[in-house]
Design a protein around this motif. Structure first.
Motif, mmCIF file in Angstrom:
data_model
loop_
_atom_site.group_PDB
_atom_site.id
_atom_site.type_symbol
_atom_site.label_atom_id
_atom_site.label_comp_id
_atom_site.label_asym_id
_atom_site.label_seq_id
_atom_site.Cartn_x
_atom_site.Cartn_y
_atom_site.Cartn_z
ATOM 1 N N HIS A 80 -5.709 61.902 26.069
ATOM 2 C CA HIS A 80 -5.247 63.173 27.008
ATOM 3 C C HIS A 80 -4.188 63.126 27.915
ATOM 4 C CE1 HIS A 80 -9.434 64.256 25.828
ATOM 5 N NE2 HIS A 80 -8.790 65.621 25.551
ATOM 6 N N CYS A 81 -3.669 61.818 28.224
ATOM 7 C CA CYS A 81 -2.755 61.805 28.864
ATOM 8 C C CYS A 81 -1.455 60.877 28.281
ATOM 9 C CB CYS A 81 -3.303 60.586 30.179
ATOM 10 S SG CYS A 81 -4.207 61.453 31.262
ATOM 11 N N ASN A 82 -0.291 60.931 28.643
ATOM 12 C CA ASN A 82 0.927 60.269 27.855
ATOM 13 C C ASN A 82 2.193 60.013 28.837
ATOM 14 O OD1 ASN A 82 1.945 62.900 28.401
ATOM 15 N ND2 ASN A 82 1.478 63.642 26.277
ATOM 16 N N THR A 83 3.139 59.643 28.332
ATOM 17 C CA THR A 83 4.348 59.098 29.210
ATOM 18 C C THR A 83 4.591 60.649 30.034
ATOM 19 O OG1 THR A 83 5.910 59.781 27.376
ATOM 20 C CG2 THR A 83 5.294 57.537 27.599
ATOM 21 N N VAL A 84 4.800 61.805 29.570
ATOM 22 C CA VAL A 84 4.855 62.932 30.347
ATOM 23 C C VAL A 84 4.168 63.140 31.701
ATOM 24 C CG1 VAL A 84 5.341 65.502 30.186
ATOM 25 C CG2 VAL A 84 5.988 64.086 28.228
ATOM 26 N N SER A 85 2.922 63.070 31.102
ATOM 27 C CA SER A 85 1.766 63.015 32.370
ATOM 28 C C SER A 85 1.925 61.953 33.391
ATOM 29 C CB SER A 85 0.395 63.264 31.846
ATOM 30 O OG SER A 85 -0.138 62.221 31.126
ATOM 31 N N LEU A 86 2.198 60.757 32.855
ATOM 32 C CA LEU A 86 2.446 59.601 33.653
ATOM 33 C C LEU A 86 3.317 59.603 34.674
ATOM 34 C CD1 LEU A 86 1.173 56.797 34.470
ATOM 35 C CD2 LEU A 86 2.534 55.813 32.812
ATOM 36 N N GLU A 87 4.591 60.307 34.152
ATOM 37 C CA GLU A 87 5.849 60.418 34.751
ATOM 38 C C GLU A 87 5.533 61.515 35.832
ATOM 39 O OE1 GLU A 87 10.438 60.710 33.578
ATOM 40 O OE2 GLU A 87 9.003 62.271 32.769
ATOM 41 N N LYS A 88 4.745 62.564 35.772
ATOM 42 C CA LYS A 88 4.469 63.547 36.763
ATOM 43 C C LYS A 88 3.767 63.047 37.624
ATOM 44 C CE LYS A 88 5.003 67.365 33.681
ATOM 45 N NZ LYS A 88 3.870 68.445 33.058
ATOM 46 N N GLN A 89 2.700 62.329 37.350
ATOM 47 C CA GLN A 89 1.612 61.516 38.303
ATOM 48 C C GLN A 89 2.134 60.665 39.327
ATOM 49 O OE1 GLN A 89 -2.136 60.119 36.443
ATOM 50 N NE2 GLN A 89 -2.847 59.281 38.233
ATOM 51 N N LEU A 90 2.922 59.811 38.835
ATOM 52 C CA LEU A 90 3.605 58.575 39.570
ATOM 53 C C LEU A 90 4.883 59.128 40.566
ATOM 54 C CD1 LEU A 90 3.640 55.781 37.182
ATOM 55 C CD2 LEU A 90 1.765 56.369 38.636
ATOM 56 N N HIS A 91 5.043 58.720 41.597
ATOM 57 C CA HIS A 91 5.875 59.022 42.530
ATOM 58 C C HIS A 91 7.473 58.098 42.261
ATOM 59 C CE1 HIS A 91 2.622 60.671 44.679
ATOM 60 N NE2 HIS A 91 2.057 59.224 44.547
ATOM 61 N N PRO A 92 8.408 59.202 42.323
ATOM 62 C CA PRO A 92 9.715 58.397 42.283
ATOM 63 C C PRO A 92 9.895 57.274 43.131
ATOM 64 C CG PRO A 92 9.900 60.919 41.895
ATOM 65 C CD PRO A 92 8.368 60.594 42.515
ATOM 66 N N VAL A 93 10.776 56.429 42.905
ATOM 67 C CA VAL A 93 11.332 55.306 43.542
ATOM 68 C C VAL A 93 12.965 55.534 43.698
ATOM 69 C CG1 VAL A 93 11.633 52.847 43.779
ATOM 70 C CG2 VAL A 93 9.344 53.734 42.779
ATOM 71 N N ASN A 94 13.092 56.051 44.946
ATOM 72 C CA ASN A 94 14.657 56.668 44.838
ATOM 73 C C ASN A 94 15.607 55.273 44.965
ATOM 74 O OD1 ASN A 94 14.020 59.208 44.747
ATOM 75 N ND2 ASN A 94 13.411 59.268 47.061
ATOM 76 N N VAL A 125 6.395 51.481 37.496
ATOM 77 C CA VAL A 125 6.675 51.743 36.217
ATOM 78 C C VAL A 125 7.876 52.363 35.870
ATOM 79 C CG1 VAL A 125 5.635 53.017 34.379
ATOM 80 C CG2 VAL A 125 3.918 52.001 36.153
ATOM 81 N N LEU A 126 8.526 51.778 34.797
ATOM 82 C CA LEU A 126 9.992 52.488 34.421
ATOM 83 C C LEU A 126 9.209 53.322 33.092
ATOM 84 C CD1 LEU A 126 12.420 49.625 34.135
ATOM 85 C CD2 LEU A 126 12.604 51.729 35.238
ATOM 86 N N SER A 131 17.814 53.764 35.929
ATOM 87 C CA SER A 131 17.176 53.345 37.137
ATOM 88 C C SER A 131 16.423 54.379 37.807
ATOM 89 C CB SER A 131 18.049 52.686 38.172
ATOM 90 O OG SER A 131 19.255 53.696 38.493
ATOM 91 N N PHE A 132 16.722 55.683 37.598
ATOM 92 C CA PHE A 132 15.997 56.841 38.136
ATOM 93 C C PHE A 132 14.550 57.036 37.486
ATOM 94 C CE2 PHE A 132 19.058 59.026 35.287
ATOM 95 C CZ PHE A 132 18.131 59.815 34.541
ATOM 96 N N HIS A 133 14.680 56.202 36.414
ATOM 97 C CA HIS A 133 13.046 56.290 35.761
ATOM 98 C C HIS A 133 11.917 55.594 36.564
ATOM 99 C CE1 HIS A 133 15.272 57.498 31.795
ATOM 100 N NE2 HIS A 133 15.008 58.608 32.528
ATOM 101 N N LEU A 134 12.386 54.620 37.496
ATOM 102 C CA LEU A 134 11.216 54.096 38.282
ATOM 103 C C LEU A 134 10.320 54.906 39.063
ATOM 104 C CD1 LEU A 134 10.818 50.874 38.721
ATOM 105 C CD2 LEU A 134 11.977 50.854 40.831
ATOM 106 N N ARG A 135 9.023 54.437 38.953
ATOM 107 C CA ARG A 135 7.817 55.457 39.596
ATOM 108 C C ARG A 135 7.153 54.125 40.126
ATOM 109 N NH1 ARG A 135 10.991 58.620 38.419
ATOM 110 N NH2 ARG A 135 10.638 60.646 37.298
ATOM 111 N N ARG A 136 6.154 54.835 41.057
ATOM 112 C CA ARG A 136 5.254 54.056 41.615
ATOM 113 C C ARG A 136 3.808 54.610 41.899
ATOM 114 N NH1 ARG A 136 8.092 51.538 46.758
ATOM 115 N NH2 ARG A 136 8.948 50.297 45.000
#
Length: 259
Positions: A158-172, A182-183, A253-258
């Protein structure tokens, strides 16, 4: 990166030809030759001369990732036991079962590592993943390995790269990258890789490791650095890192998430 369970999507490989530095090409003046080429039994990959691993608390995600065992065999196998066609991307293979279903792909591998860490820490209520419409999938609590795997397979479905990108927090600030980050580029196609370890030298230079699964579902593996082969599998942290080139994907680089 995600799939309909009944259909496999073939992802395009983002070409990095033309930017790869071979063993005989010029590399940054701060690059050092790899030393200590002993095979590692855990994610304790040999360091370049002058580098030391960054210290983290014993119960941290970073320390847990560092202790994951790796296989003696460096071949990447698919969920069906066949060999992955591209055997040139990996430096080492994590000793983590991929299962016998085409489920534990890129985002799934990232979620698997995070979930297993929290489970080992008995932080069951924190094992939660969110799908694209906001529905949460929370671990039912302490359970046996079979039921935990069933829970994870539900998450993968049920989860994927789109949902993971939304769930994680951007690292500026990319220079603050740390293990467990996670990239991730959400989409179809999309991809996700995890930061596994970090080290630094006395000059303040910082390096890191990346790991991925891919499509079809396959062994999670430590990626080689296609840009600087003498440094591989380590990657440089550079304030000017606008792009991160991996063997099978290119991230910004803006694809980095935490978490």
């Amino acid at each position: 990166m995600k799939r309909n369970i009944l259909m496999t999507i073939i992802l395009p490989l983002f070409p990095i030809a033309g930017i790869e530095k071979t063993a005989n090409s010029t590399i940054p003046p701060h690059t050092t030759q790899m030393v200590n080429t002993r095979p590692a039994s855990v994610v304790d990959i040999p360091l370049p001369a002058g580098f030391k691993r960054v210290n983290y608390p014993p119960t941290s995600f970073a320390c847990w990732l560092r202790k994951i065992p790796i296989k003696k065999d460096t071949l990447v196998h698919l969920y069906n036991g066949k060999l992955k066609i591209n055997q040139g991307a990996q430096y080492a293979v994590l000793d983590i079962p991929v299962g016998d279903k085409d489920l534990q792909q890129c985002a799934d591998a990232v979620m698997r590592l995070r979930a297993q860490y929290l489970y080992d820490q008995k932080r069951y209520s924190e094992i939660t993943f969110v799908d694209n419409i906001g529905k949460k999938y929370t671990c039912p609590g302490k359970t046996d390995s079979i039921h935990f795997q069933r829970y994870l397979e539900m998450v993968y479905s049920h989860c994927n790269t789109v949902s993971l990108e939304k769930q994680l927090h951007p690292v500026n600030d990319f220079s603050t990258i740390m293990p467990g980050d996670v990239l991730v580029k959400g989409g179809s196609p999309g991809h996700a890789v995890m930061v596994m370890d970090m080290a630094a030298n006395d000059s303040g230079k910082v390096i890191y490791l990346l790991a991925q699964s891919y499509m079809p579902a396959q062994d999670i593996h430590i990626l080689k650095d296609p840009l600087y082969r003498k440094l591989s599998p380590w990657y440089w942290v550079d304030k000017d890192n606008l792009m991160v080139y991996t063997p099978e994907w290119t991230f910004a680089s803006f694809h980095l998430r935490r978490w």
